[in-house]
Design a protein around this motif. Structure first.
Motif, PDB file in Angstrom:
ATOM      1  N   MET A 247       1.171  -1.313  -0.426  1.00 55.34           N
ATOM      2  CA  MET A 247       0.051  -0.426   0.126  1.00 55.34           C
ATOM      3  C   MET A 247       0.647   1.409   0.039  1.00 55.34           C
ATOM      4  N   ARG A 248       0.522   2.280  -0.544  1.00 57.80           N
ATOM      5  CA  ARG A 248       1.534   2.951  -0.646  1.00 57.80           C
ATOM      6  C   ARG A 248       0.963   4.504  -0.098  1.00 57.80           C
ATOM      7  N   LEU A 249       1.265   5.164   0.799  1.00 59.62           N
ATOM      8  CA  LEU A 249       0.821   6.659   0.963  1.00 59.62           C
ATOM      9  C   LEU A 249       1.586   7.708  -0.151  1.00 59.62           C
ATOM     10  N   LEU A 250       0.350   8.391   0.493  1.00 52.19           N
ATOM     11  CA  LEU A 250      -0.144   9.813  -0.349  1.00 52.19           C
ATOM     12  C   LEU A 250      -0.166   9.777  -1.803  1.00 52.19           C
ATOM     13  N   SER A 251      -1.201   8.647  -1.910  1.00 54.34           N
ATOM     14  CA  SER A 251      -1.305   8.801  -3.524  1.00 54.34           C
ATOM     15  C   SER A 251      -2.092   9.238  -4.508  1.00 54.34           C
ATOM     16  N   MET A 252      -2.412   8.772  -5.218  1.00 56.88           N
ATOM     17  CA  MET A 252      -3.374   9.976  -5.812  1.00 56.88           C
ATOM     18  C   MET A 252      -4.803  10.107  -6.784  1.00 56.88           C
ATOM     19  N   GLY A 253      -5.773   9.783  -5.576  1.00 54.44           N
ATOM     20  CA  GLY A 253      -6.968   9.511  -5.993  1.00 54.44           C
ATOM     21  C   GLY A 253      -7.532  10.926  -6.479  1.00 54.44           C
ATOM     22  N   SER A 254      -9.008  10.364  -6.807  1.00 58.03           N
ATOM     23  CA  SER A 254      -9.883  11.294  -7.691  1.00 58.03           C
ATOM     24  C   SER A 254     -10.375  11.962  -6.540  1.00 58.03           C
ATOM     25  N   ALA A 255     -11.103  11.834  -5.541  1.00 58.19           N
ATOM     26  CA  ALA A 255     -11.050  12.834  -4.139  1.00 58.19           C
ATOM     27  C   ALA A 255      -9.971  12.761  -3.343  1.00 58.19           C
ATOM     28  N   MET A 256     -10.568  14.878  -2.918  1.00 55.92           N
ATOM     29  CA  MET A 256      -8.923  15.100  -2.366  1.00 55.92           C
ATOM     30  C   MET A 256      -9.028  14.780  -0.635  1.00 55.92           C
ATOM     31  N   PRO A 257      -7.576  13.612  -0.592  1.00 54.83           N
ATOM     32  CA  PRO A 257      -7.497  13.086   0.173  1.00 54.83           C
ATOM     33  C   PRO A 257      -7.457  14.374   1.721  1.00 54.83           C
TER      34      PRO A 257
ATOM     35  N   ARG B  54       6.981   4.018  -0.442  1.00 58.19           N
ATOM     36  CA  ARG B  54       5.637   4.283  -0.175  1.00 58.19           C
ATOM     37  C   ARG B  54       4.737   5.653  -0.784  1.00 58.19           C
ATOM     38  N   ILE B  55       5.654   6.600  -1.179  1.00 58.83           N
ATOM     39  CA  ILE B  55       4.887   7.413  -2.092  1.00 58.83           C
ATOM     40  C   ILE B  55       4.403   7.211  -3.485  1.00 58.83           C
ATOM     41  N   ASP B  56       3.602   7.808  -3.367  1.00 59.12           N
ATOM     42  CA  ASP B  56       3.367   7.471  -5.389  1.00 59.12           C
ATOM     43  C   ASP B  56       3.974   8.188  -5.724  1.00 59.12           C
ATOM     44  N   PRO B  57       4.496   7.380  -7.229  1.00 60.87           N
ATOM     45  CA  PRO B  57       5.293   7.355  -7.493  1.00 60.87           C
ATOM     46  C   PRO B  57       4.815   9.769  -8.387  1.00 60.87           C
ATOM     47  N   GLU B  58       3.707   9.020  -8.642  1.00 61.89           N
ATOM     48  CA  GLU B  58       3.420  11.029  -9.490  1.00 61.89           C
ATOM     49  C   GLU B  58       3.577  12.207  -8.611  1.00 61.89           C
ATOM     50  N   ILE B  59       2.752  11.685  -6.897  1.00 56.73           N
ATOM     51  CA  ILE B  59       3.692  12.873  -6.530  1.00 56.73           C
ATOM     52  C   ILE B  59       5.266  13.062  -6.396  1.00 56.73           C
TER      53      ILE B  59
END
Length: 183
Positions: A1-11, A151-156
């Motif tokens: 599980m990645r922390l800080l993932s890119m999602g469609s909703a504002m985290p 653990r950080i999303d690659p896009e971030i």
């Protein structure tokens, strides 16, 4: 599980260790602009976090992070470079770079010689032992960096790398082109 993932909703924005300090300052001085302080404090904390963990990974190799940075610079420069280039890359004073080169020389990782084309310059050159050890430590460093940030999303991470490049160019200026060798 990645922390800080890119999602469609504002985290959900969770507080970090800087937020209570900023909140304290906002309560005391409601009109104060704290953006620069927030960025500077978070950059320092992030840098400390990454440096500490990389140092822990490098401890078994017997090499400090500063040694790796200087030796890796030499490797990128083809194995040799003038002291002035190493000084600029490491952001050190003349005395500090001399002391560090002396230590690397004592450990048989580099040699120093007067540049025959310009006797005012000293050229630092990786030894074979220095090349081998640098390659091993670069592998350990790469592993450490990946494990710290996995653990950080690659896009971030891509956005952060781009934003930090923009930041560094703004504060340091763009990278100067290396001087051409007249030989």
């Amino acid at each position: 599980m990645r922390l800080l993932s890119m999602g469609s909703a504002m985290p959900e924005r969770k507080p970090d260790r800087v937020d209570p300090i900023l909140e304290y300052l906002r309560e005391r001085e409601p009109g104060r602009d704290l953006l620069a302080k927030a960025v500077a404090m978070r950059l320092r904390r992030a840098s400390h976090y990454v440096d500490t963990r990389i140092r822990r990974h490098l401890t078994p190799t017997g090499m400090d992070l500063w040694e790796l940075e200087l030796l890796a610079t030499l490797l990128r420069e083809g194995g040799s470079a003038p002291v002035a280039l190493l000084q600029d890359a490491a952001q050190l004073t003349a005395g500090a770079i001399t002391n560090r080169i002396t230590r690397l020389e004592r450990d048989s990782h580099v040699t120093r010689a007067i540049d025959p084309a310009d006797r005012r310059q000293i050229i630092v050159t990786l030894t074979e032992d220095g090349r081998r050890h640098t390659a091993e430590v670069i592998d350990a460093n790469d592993h450490a960096q990946r494990s710290i940030l996995d653990r950080i999303d690659p896009e971030i991470l891509r956005r952060l790398a781009d934003d930090l490049r923009t930041f560094l160019i703004a504060v340091e200026g763009p990278r100067r082109a290396a001087p051409r060798d007249p030989r």
